[in-house]
Design an enzyme around this catalytic site. Structure first.
Site, PDB file in Angstrom:
ATOM      1  N   HIS A   1       0.880  -1.286   0.011  1.00 26.25           N
ATOM      2  CA  HIS A   1       0.122  -0.040  -0.103  1.00 26.25           C
ATOM      3  C   HIS A   1       0.882   1.309   0.033  1.00 26.25           C
ATOM      4  O   HIS A   1       0.566   2.049  -0.678  1.00 26.25           O
ATOM      5  CB  HIS A   1      -0.769  -0.084   1.208  1.00 26.25           C
ATOM      6  CG  HIS A   1      -1.679   1.234   1.345  1.00 26.25           C
ATOM      7  ND1 HIS A   1      -3.021   1.432   0.797  1.00 26.25           N
ATOM      8  CD2 HIS A   1      -1.554   2.243   2.267  1.00 26.25           C
ATOM      9  CE1 HIS A   1      -3.340   2.456   1.088  1.00 26.25           C
ATOM     10  NE2 HIS A   1      -2.652   3.244   2.135  1.00 26.25           N
ATOM     11  N   GLU A   2       1.848   1.372   0.906  1.00 30.50           N
ATOM     12  CA  GLU A   2       2.637   2.512   0.945  1.00 30.50           C
ATOM     13  C   GLU A   2       3.442   2.813  -0.256  1.00 30.50           C
ATOM     14  O   GLU A   2       3.916   3.928  -0.648  1.00 30.50           O
ATOM     15  CB  GLU A   2       3.655   2.452   2.165  1.00 30.50           C
ATOM     16  CG  GLU A   2       3.112   2.246   3.329  1.00 30.50           C
ATOM     17  CD  GLU A   2       1.652   3.288   3.776  1.00 30.50           C
ATOM     18  OE1 GLU A   2       1.691   4.601   3.060  1.00 30.50           O
ATOM     19  OE2 GLU A   2       0.779   3.076   4.425  1.00 30.50           O
TER      20      GLU A   2
ATOM     21  N   HIS B   1       1.487   4.347  -2.940  1.00 31.65           N
ATOM     22  CA  HIS B   1       1.809   5.764  -2.706  1.00 31.65           C
ATOM     23  C   HIS B   1       2.642   6.539  -3.498  1.00 31.65           C
ATOM     24  O   HIS B   1       2.711   7.752  -3.624  1.00 31.65           O
ATOM     25  CB  HIS B   1       1.451   6.073  -1.350  1.00 31.65           C
ATOM     26  CG  HIS B   1       0.541   6.040  -0.538  1.00 31.65           C
ATOM     27  ND1 HIS B   1      -0.837   6.677  -1.174  1.00 31.65           N
ATOM     28  CD2 HIS B   1      -0.073   5.271   0.632  1.00 31.65           C
ATOM     29  CE1 HIS B   1      -1.753   6.570  -0.306  1.00 31.65           C
ATOM     30  NE2 HIS B   1      -1.485   5.516   0.582  1.00 31.65           N
TER      31      HIS B   1
ATOM     32  N   GLU C   1      -5.770   7.365  -1.606  1.00 32.00           N
ATOM     33  CA  GLU C   1      -6.136   5.961  -0.999  1.00 32.00           C
ATOM     34  C   GLU C   1      -6.904   5.086  -1.996  1.00 32.00           C
ATOM     35  O   GLU C   1      -8.140   4.344  -1.342  1.00 32.00           O
ATOM     36  CB  GLU C   1      -7.169   6.513   0.184  1.00 32.00           C
ATOM     37  CG  GLU C   1      -6.378   7.125   1.254  1.00 32.00           C
ATOM     38  CD  GLU C   1      -4.944   6.461   1.627  1.00 32.00           C
ATOM     39  OE1 GLU C   1      -4.872   5.393   1.707  1.00 32.00           O
ATOM     40  OE2 GLU C   1      -4.227   7.230   2.071  1.00 32.00           O
TER      41      GLU C   1
END
Length: 894
Positions: free
Chosen positions: A342-343, A346, A365
């Protein structure tokens, strides 16, 4: 909102920062830092004042160099500070000329506290003596570490220099450009920032106990343009593991590292491996190469949120990033993989392209897995959470006005994360994943290193699909709530109608004005059993009729990809359920999960009866998929919590759960093997935990016996990692002080983060020792660990009234300790949301009436809505629940 109102909380636009030269000196021994920042400014309008963000810093020397010349600095004639707005205003006698450039140089100093925000300190090692410092700036804490223009729209480049003791490691967003010993007397006098610190270094340069300190200076490469909340640095005695990956787009090899304190680094390999695997996948998906020269991860003992996507330097907490190689808990493995992936996502979707303001937070998100193929677990882990929040009158749109820093903090809730991801998932399913990804790539490339708003993303996807995406999606992101689609069968087919769904029941006309464009995803079956999916049907009006052969099985919202509920008649729901359990089933795992969630939530809101949802679960009792059982278990746990004060209903639910989960436990047993499917492991864990919670005697005996063996011998080999939470909680619940003390010992000195978290949760299952658990949390636990302690007590219905009162009694202490953190709003929710009576509601309102709730006002309103809805549910459905169990019991006797 008018432009005048916006000026009130947004910084003036007369000057714009373009580059920061930032020097920070860290003194870990004295828990202090100081520094100097030189901000390069473009003067867009003539002005004699400069306004920037700053908070909790002592400002020293301030100089303005007009026209970017360093020869004739100006000192401000007046300096104002607005504590509420967290900004300083410098007034100058001579105005800056529009179109010119200037440099603002500010010296500052601050304290390294344990606040888990801004630039703060943490500690590791056996005796917590290994002190280190790190940053957490999202959303508005950079201003507490250096004076800046702390808004995401105001991107600039950064050249960071860290001065630190020679035996430490310094990290930042970019790669190290140079590192050398730092000698104050020979420092580079041409660098004004370093020279300023040199004049004062003598205050800290001598350590009387060791004779002298040696310092070093670490200069980092200049970053691309980025927002202040993504700036990051850290300093401490870190160890690291390293790897690399080869870019599939350019063939370049990039170094990858994960840093942690020495006592943690042996558990960091898995997160590093995940990072290495997903980076090339994201490059292919976005068709954009990762733009920085390296990507580090730092694991912190104390961290307020799970993890943060600082560009080039991801930072996260131990439970989110560490995995014990000798004790692999499947849930922990999935969590670490999801967090790291997830990070890393980003780094593109949020860091390269950043929302212009926090009302577009969800652009960060769009939580998409490395392959962008969302797992069906998304339904239970994100979709249902977001829908629960969005069913409240106190909900907010995905795009929400942020008039101040407190509001920015509060919108980091499950709506901002999970609803955003859910509507993007719905859109991707509607337009097709390939075209959706193409549109995202167009969007990112068009806004590289820039800022964006929602319409920019819609334009990118529209360009790839030829569809007016804004027209379809605006109501999903700009209005509060979501619809319930009511299905009425006719001779011609089905008549469908959309209305806003509220957990309190049918919406009043003033709350029911929105018409959503709803992708209906209609699944039908042919006579030979073959399924047909019609994904192009939408409902963009109040109601319509769809021609359909209702004698054949059908279902709306196929795959449970839409952000809406579907209300069938009880008869149709049971028909769908009976079809669902067939082998092969025409309805997918996701379909079956959605049926369970919809049935229970609709009954909670009074659209249907709880007995209808319980009948659905009874039909699904032979379900083979663990994810469907996850949805069943979470909803039965909800019923158990709501009706906990009704002994007859509690006993009936316990017996029902024992009948559902007991056979699964007997089939799968208690032993885990390395070569079994993960779904089998998860189903075993769920069934054992649920059966033990329900009091199944054989399961309780097995789990408490395993813990008794550990207490007697110190050997934990009979406590599988996947079962440790169940074993800790049940042993504490069924035991006494000895069991509680043993679990406390694990919480104080866990062998890995998951064991520690599970022990903290387990301590909350002794009502007799509840006060001692609460006191231990306040006096001995880390601030970040208050969440599992209070969460554990909140998960235990027997503890909920004690928890609410203890939280009130210790409110001032908790509020002070978590000042400025995300955690407080979560703890307020945990402490009160499971209460169930009108008196509970009134007491909670009265308690917070005189409190300053500005940091968690949204969470408090949502919590009060939750108490009210539970109370209404009990009044409306208790007789229905009691009668269903009585009828079922009578029928089973026949």
């Amino acid at each position: 909102m008018s432009s005048d109102a916006q000026v009130d909380y947004r910084l003036p636009t007369d000057v714009k920062p373009t580059h920061y030269d930032l020097v920070i000196r860290t003194d870990l021994k004295q828990s202090k830092f100081d520094g100097v920042v030189k901000v390069h400014l473009d003067v867009l309008k003539e002005t004699s004042r400069i306004v920037f963000n700053v908070n909790e810093l002592k400002l020293d020397t301030v100089y303005l160099y007009p026209d970017a010349t360093l020869s004739s600095p100006l000192a401000p004639s007046l300096t104002d500070f607005d504590k509420t707005m967290e900004r300083s205003t410098l007034h100058f006698d001579a105005p800056l000329v529009a179109g010119s450039k200037a440099q603002l140089q500010i010296a500052f100093e601050g304290e390294l506290t344990d606040s888990m925000m801004a630039y703060y300190k943490s500690a590791g090692g056996e005796d917590q003596s290994d002190i280190y410092a790190l940053t957490q700036f999202e959303p508005t804490a950079a201003r507490r570490a250096f004076p800046c223009w702390d808004e995401p729209l105001l991107k600039a480049t950064y050249a960071v220099t860290l001065i630190s003791r020679a035996d430490t490691v310094s990290l930042s967003n970019m790669s190290v450009a140079s590192e050398s010993a730092y000698e104050p007397e020979s420092a580079d006098k041409t660098d004004g920032a370093v020279s300023w610190l040199t004049e004062r270094l003598s205050k800290l340069a001598v350590d009387e106990t060791s004779g002298s300190d040696k310092w070093k200076i670490t200069r980092f490469e200049t970053s691309p343009p980025m927002s202040t909340y993504l700036v990051a640095w850290a300093n401490g005695k870190f160890a690291y593991l390293e790897s690399s990956y080869v870019s599939p787009l350019s063939g370049k090899t990039r170094p990858l590292r994960i840093y942690a304190a020495h006592d943690l680094i042996h558990q960091a390999q898995f997160a590093l491996d995940i990072k290495r695997k997903v980076l090339p996948l994201y490059e292919k998906v976005f068709d954009i190469e990762y733009p920085l020269p390296k990507l580090d991860t730092l694991v912190a003992h104390d961290y307020d949120s799970g993890a943060m996507e600082n560009w080039g330097l991801i930072i996260g907490c131990t439970s989110a990033l560490l995995l014990d190689p000798n004790s692999t808990k499947l849930e922990s493995k999935k969590d670490v993989a999801a967090t790291q992936a997830h990070e890393v996502a980003h780094m593109w979707f949020g860091d390269i392209t950043t929302m212009a303001w926090w009302d577009n937070l969800y652009l960060n998100e769009g939580e998409i897995s490395p392959e962008w193929k969302l797992h069906s677990a998304f339904i239970s882990e994100s979709l249902s959470w977001a829908m629960d929040l969005d069913a409240k009158l106190s909900s907010h749109p995905i795009e929400v006005e942020c008039p101040d820093a407190e509001m920015v903090n509060q919108i980091f809730d499950d709506l901002s994360y999970s609803k955003a991801a859910s509507v993007l998932r719905m859109l991707s399913n509607y337009v097709g994943e390939e075209r959706f990804l193409k549109g995202v790539s167009i969007y990112l490339k068009k806004h590289l290193f820039a800022n964006s708003v929602t319409k920019d993303l819609w334009e990118g996807i529209g360009a790839a699909t030829g569809i007016d995406i804004s027209k379809m999606m605006d109501n999903w992101v700009k209005t509060v709530g979501y619809p319930v689609v009511k299905v009425t069968e006719t001779r011609e087919g089905v008549h469908i109608r959309q209305d806003r769904f509220l957990e309190t029941g049918p919406a009043k006309p003033e709350d029911n004005e929105t018409l959503w464009t709803i992708p209906l995803a209609l699944l039908t079956t042919k006579a030979n059993g073959e399924t047909v999916l019609q994904s192009d049907i939408v409902l963009d009006e109040r109601e319509k009729t769809i021609p359909l052969d209702v004698t054949r099985p059908f279902k709306l919202n196929a795959g449970t990809v839409g952000f809406y509920r579907v209300l069938y008649t009880p008869e149709r729901l049971l028909k769908i359920a009976k079809e669902a359990v067939k082998t092969p089933s025409p309805f997918s795992v996701e379909d079956r999960m959605g049926l369970v969630y919809d049935a229970m939530v609709l009954s909670k809101a009074g659209y249907s009866e709880v007995s209808s949802a319980l009948a659905l679960v009874d039909i699904l009792r032979d379900e083979p998929e663990h994810l469907v059982w996850t949805s069943i278990q979470s909803n039965l746990a909800l019923l158990r919590s709501v009706w906990y004060d009704y002994p007859d209903v509690r006993a009936s639910l316990a017996q029902f759960s024992q009948e559902l989960y007991g056979p699964i436990v007997r089939q799968l047993g208690y032993e885990y093997t390395d070569d079994e499917p993960s779904a089998t492991r998860e189903l075993r864990t769920l069934a054992i935990s649920a059966a033990a919670t329900a009091g199944e005697p054989s399961v309780v005996k097995e789990l408490t016996g395993r813990f008794a063996h550990y207490m007697k011998t110190g050997d934990d080999s009979r406590i599988p990692a996947d079962l440790q939470r169940a074993i800790y909680t049940i042993s504490v619940r069924e035991g006494g002080r000895a069991e509680w003390e043993a679990v406390k010992g694990i919480a104080k000195k866990p062998k890995n983060p998951s064991a520690g978290t599970d022990a903290m949760v387990g301590m909350g299952y002794s009502l007799d020792l509840a006060q001692e658990t609460f006191d231990f949390m306040l006096t001995e636990a880390r601030a970040q660990d208050m969440m599992p302690f209070i969460g554990g007590m909140a998960n235990n219905p027997a503890m909920r009234r004690f928890l609410a009162e203890a939280f009130k009694d210790n409110f001032a202490t908790i509020d002070k300790r978590l000042e400025g953190n995300y955690t407080m709003q979560t703890l307020v929710t945990y402490a009160f949301e499971s209460l169930t009576t009108d008196k509970d509601y009134d007491d909670t309102v009265a308690f917070f009436k005189e409190k300053d709730t500005s940091r968690y006002d949204l969470a408090l309103k949502q919590t009060l809505d939750n108490i009210a809805s539970r109370s209404a549910w009990i009044k409306r459905s208790t007789t229905d629940v009691q009668q269903w169990f009585e009828t079922r019991k009578s029928n089973r006797k026949l």
